[in-house]
Design a protein around this motif. Structure first.
Motif, PDB file in Angstrom:
ATOM      1  N   VAL A 189       0.817  -1.216  -0.144  1.00  0.00           N
ATOM      2  CA  VAL A 189      -0.140  -0.034   0.107  1.00  0.00           C
ATOM      3  C   VAL A 189       0.758   1.342   0.010  1.00  0.00           C
ATOM      4  CG1 VAL A 189      -1.789   1.394   1.297  1.00  0.00           C
ATOM      5  CG2 VAL A 189      -2.026  -1.146   1.047  1.00  0.00           C
ATOM      6  N   SER A 190       1.913   1.309   0.842  1.00  0.00           N
ATOM      7  CA  SER A 190       3.005   2.515   0.813  1.00  0.00           C
ATOM      8  C   SER A 190       3.661   2.623  -0.565  1.00  0.00           C
ATOM      9  CB  SER A 190       3.981   2.116   1.939  1.00  0.00           C
ATOM     10  OG  SER A 190       3.341   1.904   2.971  1.00  0.00           O
ATOM     11  N   LYS A 191       3.873   1.551  -1.258  1.00  0.00           N
ATOM     12  CA  LYS A 191       4.628   1.844  -2.708  1.00  0.00           C
ATOM     13  C   LYS A 191       3.684   2.302  -3.560  1.00  0.00           C
ATOM     14  CE  LYS A 191       7.279  -0.724  -5.957  1.00  0.00           C
ATOM     15  NZ  LYS A 191       7.979  -1.986  -6.337  1.00  0.00           N
ATOM     16  N   ALA A 192       2.283   1.860  -3.488  1.00  0.00           N
ATOM     17  CA  ALA A 192       1.163   2.469  -4.289  1.00  0.00           C
ATOM     18  C   ALA A 192       1.099   3.878  -4.226  1.00  0.00           C
ATOM     19  CB  ALA A 192      -0.183   1.738  -4.295  1.00  0.00           C
ATOM     20  N   LEU A 193       1.018   4.508  -2.969  1.00  0.00           N
ATOM     21  CA  LEU A 193       0.868   5.789  -2.595  1.00  0.00           C
ATOM     22  C   LEU A 193       1.794   6.652  -2.745  1.00  0.00           C
ATOM     23  CD1 LEU A 193      -1.238   5.648   0.922  1.00  0.00           C
ATOM     24  CD2 LEU A 193      -2.093   5.963  -1.470  1.00  0.00           C
ATOM     25  N   LYS A 212     -11.267   7.428   5.974  1.00  0.00           N
ATOM     26  CA  LYS A 212      -9.969   7.234   7.061  1.00  0.00           C
ATOM     27  C   LYS A 212      -8.804   7.741   6.410  1.00  0.00           C
ATOM     28  CE  LYS A 212     -12.341   3.659   9.568  1.00  0.00           C
ATOM     29  NZ  LYS A 212     -12.575   2.314   9.887  1.00  0.00           N
ATOM     30  N   GLY A 213      -8.638   8.482   5.023  1.00  0.00           N
ATOM     31  CA  GLY A 213      -7.429   8.525   4.485  1.00  0.00           C
ATOM     32  C   GLY A 213      -7.137   7.341   3.370  1.00  0.00           C
ATOM     33  N   HIS A 214      -6.215   7.554   2.617  1.00  0.00           N
ATOM     34  CA  HIS A 214      -5.487   6.798   1.383  1.00  0.00           C
ATOM     35  C   HIS A 214      -5.147   5.486   1.992  1.00  0.00           C
ATOM     36  CE1 HIS A 214      -5.887  10.614  -0.940  1.00  0.00           C
ATOM     37  NE2 HIS A 214      -6.270   9.875  -1.565  1.00  0.00           N
ATOM     38  N   PHE A 215      -4.234   5.706   2.956  1.00  0.00           N
ATOM     39  CA  PHE A 215      -3.603   4.335   3.443  1.00  0.00           C
ATOM     40  C   PHE A 215      -4.610   3.275   3.906  1.00  0.00           C
ATOM     41  CE2 PHE A 215      -1.430   1.784   6.594  1.00  0.00           C
ATOM     42  CZ  PHE A 215      -0.338   1.259   6.099  1.00  0.00           C
ATOM     43  N   LEU A 216      -5.504   3.927   5.085  1.00  0.00           N
ATOM     44  CA  LEU A 216      -6.370   2.771   5.647  1.00  0.00           C
ATOM     45  C   LEU A 216      -7.255   2.403   4.797  1.00  0.00           C
ATOM     46  CD1 LEU A 216      -6.816   4.260   9.140  1.00  0.00           C
ATOM     47  CD2 LEU A 216      -5.269   2.677   8.597  1.00  0.00           C
ATOM     48  N   GLU A 217      -7.752   3.387   3.547  1.00  0.00           N
ATOM     49  CA  GLU A 217      -8.874   2.901   2.673  1.00  0.00           C
ATOM     50  C   GLU A 217      -8.251   1.971   1.802  1.00  0.00           C
ATOM     51  OE1 GLU A 217     -11.892   3.444   2.998  1.00  0.00           O
ATOM     52  OE2 GLU A 217     -12.028   4.954   4.452  1.00  0.00           O
ATOM     53  N   LEU A 218      -6.980   2.055   1.226  1.00  0.00           N
ATOM     54  CA  LEU A 218      -6.483   1.282   0.291  1.00  0.00           C
ATOM     55  C   LEU A 218      -6.095  -0.048   1.122  1.00  0.00           C
ATOM     56  CD1 LEU A 218      -5.711   1.000  -2.717  1.00  0.00           C
ATOM     57  CD2 LEU A 218      -3.379   2.072  -2.021  1.00  0.00           C
ATOM     58  N   LEU A 219      -5.618  -0.125   2.266  1.00  0.00           N
ATOM     59  CA  LEU A 219      -5.447  -1.334   2.862  1.00  0.00           C
ATOM     60  C   LEU A 219      -6.813  -2.188   3.215  1.00  0.00           C
ATOM     61  CD1 LEU A 219      -2.975  -2.855   4.212  1.00  0.00           C
ATOM     62  CD2 LEU A 219      -3.648  -1.763   6.318  1.00  0.00           C
ATOM     63  N   LYS A 220      -7.578  -1.598   3.581  1.00  0.00           N
ATOM     64  CA  LYS A 220      -9.108  -2.108   3.635  1.00  0.00           C
ATOM     65  C   LYS A 220      -9.580  -2.679   2.316  1.00  0.00           C
ATOM     66  CE  LYS A 220     -13.980  -1.069   4.913  1.00  0.00           C
ATOM     67  NZ  LYS A 220     -14.758   0.048   5.300  1.00  0.00           N
ATOM     68  N   LYS A 239      -3.783  -5.542  18.409  1.00  0.00           N
ATOM     69  CA  LYS A 239      -3.755  -4.079  18.851  1.00  0.00           C
ATOM     70  C   LYS A 239      -2.378  -3.367  18.824  1.00  0.00           C
ATOM     71  CE  LYS A 239      -8.277  -3.581  19.165  1.00  0.00           C
ATOM     72  NZ  LYS A 239      -9.036  -2.612  17.745  1.00  0.00           N
ATOM     73  N   ASN A 240      -1.272  -4.329  19.277  1.00  0.00           N
ATOM     74  CA  ASN A 240      -0.168  -3.612  19.428  1.00  0.00           C
ATOM     75  C   ASN A 240       0.689  -4.248  18.008  1.00  0.00           C
ATOM     76  OD1 ASN A 240       0.020  -6.500  19.700  1.00  0.00           O
ATOM     77  ND2 ASN A 240       1.166  -6.284  21.715  1.00  0.00           N
ATOM     78  N   SER A 241       0.066  -4.710  16.975  1.00  0.00           N
ATOM     79  CA  SER A 241       0.932  -4.916  15.865  1.00  0.00           C
ATOM     80  C   SER A 241      -0.092  -5.038  14.603  1.00  0.00           C
ATOM     81  CB  SER A 241       1.378  -6.559  16.024  1.00  0.00           C
ATOM     82  OG  SER A 241       2.255  -6.827  14.945  1.00  0.00           O
ATOM     83  N   GLN A 242      -0.643  -3.801  14.320  1.00  0.00           N
ATOM     84  CA  GLN A 242      -1.630  -3.655  13.302  1.00  0.00           C
ATOM     85  C   GLN A 242      -0.626  -3.088  12.011  1.00  0.00           C
ATOM     86  OE1 GLN A 242      -4.934  -1.295  14.317  1.00  0.00           O
ATOM     87  NE2 GLN A 242      -6.088  -2.982  15.220  1.00  0.00           N
ATOM     88  N   MET A 243       0.366  -2.544  12.394  1.00  0.00           N
ATOM     89  CA  MET A 243       1.232  -2.041  11.364  1.00  0.00           C
ATOM     90  C   MET A 243       0.870  -0.768  10.503  1.00  0.00           C
ATOM     91  SD  MET A 243       3.845  -4.091  12.203  1.00  0.00           S
ATOM     92  CE  MET A 243       4.846  -3.555  10.735  1.00  0.00           C
ATOM     93  N   THR A 244       0.035   0.084  10.979  1.00  0.00           N
ATOM     94  CA  THR A 244      -0.531   1.189  10.522  1.00  0.00           C
ATOM     95  C   THR A 244      -0.385   2.545  10.998  1.00  0.00           C
ATOM     96  OG1 THR A 244      -2.670   0.628  11.662  1.00  0.00           O
ATOM     97  CG2 THR A 244      -2.490  -0.479   9.778  1.00  0.00           C
TER      98      THR A 244
END
Length: 753
Positions: A189-193, A212-220, A239-244
């Motif tokens: 997702v980061s590479k695409a953005l 929720k923004g490009h990152f979370l929406e694209l990840l979803k 919760k401690n390892s969502q990588m977002t």
């Protein structure tokens, strides 16, 4: 849980770190700003215990300080002159470090794991007995030596599965697999953005938010198209390892940028290069300095690569020089490899005594300065306007015209609508061609002294939109509510209906049209200085030909324009009347005034200005004393003669047009190996910068990355994002696996791959 267990039951070894502050929160350190010279580093033991491993990883990621292009000084040892040999880096590539400041070598591994009070020459004092190379081998020692123990500790540090914390965390294969999927999805997702320079964050990233923004929406979205991904990301992840988190996003972006820079420096391959530098403000009013390297790659192709932005608080030459030194130190580059400098000609850049150019020349006399060709060409127009009264008045009226006509959206819309109606009528009469890309919507362009080709573009639009602009001026004259605007519009309208306006419009349009071709050619990244000089001479010759033969054709074009737009013509054989002194006899004809005092004078000034502006680069035929020793300079002439005879008989070189193609063809035919001195000379010519267009493009990209809505973007984040966005050729080649490995090695992670 494991961290609390460690803190409670395992005591740290005592160090010289202040115990009174050991329980306090460590102060933040910039890992990218750590001292690169080994003699300037502070002991690892002086860092906070929680930061030591981060510092160690940062140094291991950079690798040992090995300035291979440094001019190593000579020491008198045992009555013989000795110096450090670059070949020693090849013998000990992973740990041997050299300090330019102290002229001594050090050990990277031993520095990272030296205990307080422990004496080690290769850490504290440095070693400089160049006549005793065996001492380096002795330092490595056997398997139980301190050096090899330090090497083992470095390996274990990078292998986080060997850490104590990891041994207390029981990860199943399923957890590892899920973590890999989450990290892999985040990187994709980061590479695409990054590729589109889209913002990561959203204004509201809460669970109830509709966007929720490009990152979370694209990840979803990625999870919706792949069931295996959806099960382990976002709300389905621990919760401690969502990588977002924003910090994770920035670290991933930094990993991409470092992988891109790694490819750039591999392409450079410790060869000679030139630097192109300029500064510009971003949207948050920070002064940013962009640095571009120009070099010839292994295939003989000229490359200009962006390596970073540096925030400078002042734009003085000393501040810029310090920023360049910091950047070079960060990437292990050396000023001794610089063979050219390219700037825009500002005093802080090109000052003869205190400019950035002079400061670099003091350290490296081979770093020849080349004033940006495109900027010089633009300054020719400005100089001409300042020296010729009638040309100055013409451009002044054009500037006033753009201010009046483009002062409101309503007037701009009038231009568009009127132009559209006239275009429909012309199409109905079959006077213009139709097709894809033709007859686009036009508007009046504003000229700028520092914007390339802007004057020519403005004059072309004036010819195309002349009837429409006249209509708008007549509207302002008749319906303007402010007397000042009415008077301005009336004065401009009278000037535009005069023969002088039509004459100077076509004269400068032709002159700038000739130079515009040169300007466009100079802005190519692969343009070489030899070809650029030839094009400058060709442009001067073209202007000279126009001066001798072009007046009659110019008068015909002006007459056609006047007839089409109902402008009163001038009788060329009649006596010229000076508008300032109408009753005073001039005793010259209109032809004499327009041809001799204007046409010839303007072209002579233009030709002279081009010669003056480009005179210094025409003298750049000097030898490079640091690139050819005495024997090589003596042999170069013989090699050139042999090379010329060889090339003349080779049909593969028949279609070579410039030295850029020649260098590429030499590599393709493997002749760069047979004629190394000739190829080296070609590379030095190609490395010299021609124009700073690459830097200007970097600033355009910077304004696309950092916008008004993203004006709080940090300097490091901005630099990393710009590197990925600008160098898309290398960015596309970055492997996801390499980014994952670099991300894991940045610091201790909660989970492992």
């Amino acid at each position: 849980m494991s961290k609390e267990f460690l803190d409670r039951f395992l005591k740290r070894k005592s160090t010289n770190f202040d115990s009174s502050t050991s329980n306090s929160k460590p102060s933040k350190i910039d890992l990218d700003d750590l001292p690169w010279d080994p003699s300037e580093r502070k002991p690892i033991s002086s860092y906070h215990p929680d930061q030591k491993d981060e510092v160690r990883r940062a140094y291991l990621a950079k690798g040992p300080c090995q300035p291979k292009s440094h001019d190593f000084p000579v020491r008198n040892l045992s009555d013989e002159d000795r110096r450090f040999s670059v070949k020693w880096f090849e013998s000990y590539p992973t740990w041997l470090e050299y300090s330019e400041k102290t002229d001594r070598v050090y050990c990277l591994f031993c520095y990272l794991f030296k205990e307080p009070g422990q004496k080690e020459t290769f850490v504290s004092e440095g070693y400089y007995y160049w006549n005793k190379k065996d001492r380096l081998k002795t330092h490595v020692g056997d398997n139980n030596s301190f050096h090899n123990k330090a090497v083992k500790k470095c390996e274990d540090l990078l292998r986080q599965d060997r850490s104590i914390q990891f041994s207390y965390e029981k990860y199943t294969d399923k957890q590892k697999s899920e973590y890999r999927i989450r990290l892999h999805s985040t990187i994709i997702v980061s590479k695409a953005l990054l590729n589109g320079s889209l913002p990561f964050r959203g204004h509201d990233e809460s669970e109830k938010s509709l966007y929720k923004g490009h990152f979370l929406e694209l990840l979803k979205l990625l999870g919706e198209v792949n069931e295996s991904i959806r099960k382990v990301i976002l709300e389905n992840a621990p919760k401690n390892s969502q990588m977002t988190s924003p910090q994770i996003q920035k670290e991933v972006i930094n990993c991409f940028a470092q992988e891109v820079l790694k490819q750039i420096f591999e392409e450079l391959d410790d060869d000679v290069f030139s630097i192109l530098v300029d500064e510009s403000r971003d949207c948050s009013k920070k002064e940013q300095m962009a640095v571009v390297l120009r070099y010839v790659d292994k295939l003989g192709v000229v490359k200009e690569r962006f390596v970073g932005l540096v925030h400078v608080k002042e734009t003085t030459s000393l501040s810029l020089k310090y920023a360049i030194d910091e950047l070079f130190s960060k990437y292990n580059l050396s000023l001794t490899k610089v063979r050219g400098q390219g700037y825009d000609g500002a005093s802080n850049m090109a000052g003869e005594f205190n400019g950035l150019k002079a400061l670099i020349l003091k350290e490296n006399s081979s770093a020849y300065f080349v004033h940006c060709f495109a900027h010089q060409l633009q300054l020719v127009v400005v100089a001409l306007a300042n020296k010729h009264d009638d040309i100055w008045k013409f451009f002044e009226e054009v500037s006033n015209l753009t201010n009046v006509v483009c002062a409101s959206c309503k007037r701009i819309d009038m231009i568009r609508e009127s132009q559209k109606d006239k275009l429909k009528e012309a199409i109905g009469r079959e006077e213009v061609e139709t097709g894809s890309g033709l007859n686009q919507e036009l508007s009046l362009a504003r000229a700028g002294d520092t914007r390339w080709s802007s004057h020519y573009k403005t004059l072309v639009r004036l010819v195309q939109l002349y009837p429409t602009i006249i209509e708008v001026l007549e509207y302002i004259r008749s319906s303007g509510q402010i007397n000042v605007q009415q008077r301005q519009a009336n004065g401009i309208w009278k000037y535009m209906k005069s023969y002088d306006f039509a004459y100077y419009l076509h004269l400068m349009k032709h002159v700038l049209g000739v130079t515009n071709t040169l300007s466009q050619a100079l802005q190519r990244k692969d343009q070489d200085i030899v070809n650029a000089v030839e094009m400058v001479n060709a442009t001067k010759q073209q202007l000279q030909t126009f001066r001798l033969e072009g007046f009659d054709s110019l008068v015909k074009d002006v007459a056609s324009f006047c007839d089409k737009n109902e402008i009163e013509m001038v009788d060329m054989d009649a006596e010229y009347i000076d508008p300032k002194y109408r009753r005073r006899k001039t005793n010259i004809t209109n032809r004499h005034f327009y041809e001799v005092e204007n046409f010839n004078t303007v072209l002579d000034m233009q030709i002279q200005e081009i010669g003056n502006r480009f005179s210094e680069i025409l003298r750049l035929a000097e030898m490079y004393p640091h690139d050819f020793n005495y024997e090589e300079r003596d042999y170069l002439m013989n090699e050139l003669d042999i090379y010329i005879n060889n090339i003349r008989g080779d049909k593969r070189f028949a279609n070579v047009k410039d030295i850029s193609n020649l260098a590429t063809m030499m590599v393709e035919t493997n002749k760069h190996v047979g004629y190394p001195l000739v190829y080296r000379l070609l590379k030095l010519s190609l490395v010299l910068p021609v124009a700073t267009t690459s830097v200007e493009r970097c600033f355009s990209a910077m304004k696309h990355v950092k916008t008004d809505l993203r004006n709080r973007m940090g300097d490091e984040y901005l630099t990393d994002a710009c590197i990925c966005y600008i160098e898309k050729e290398f960015f596309a080649k970055v492997a996801i696996e390499d980014v994952m490995n670099r991300f894991q090695n940045m610091k201790t992670r909660r989970e492992q791959l």
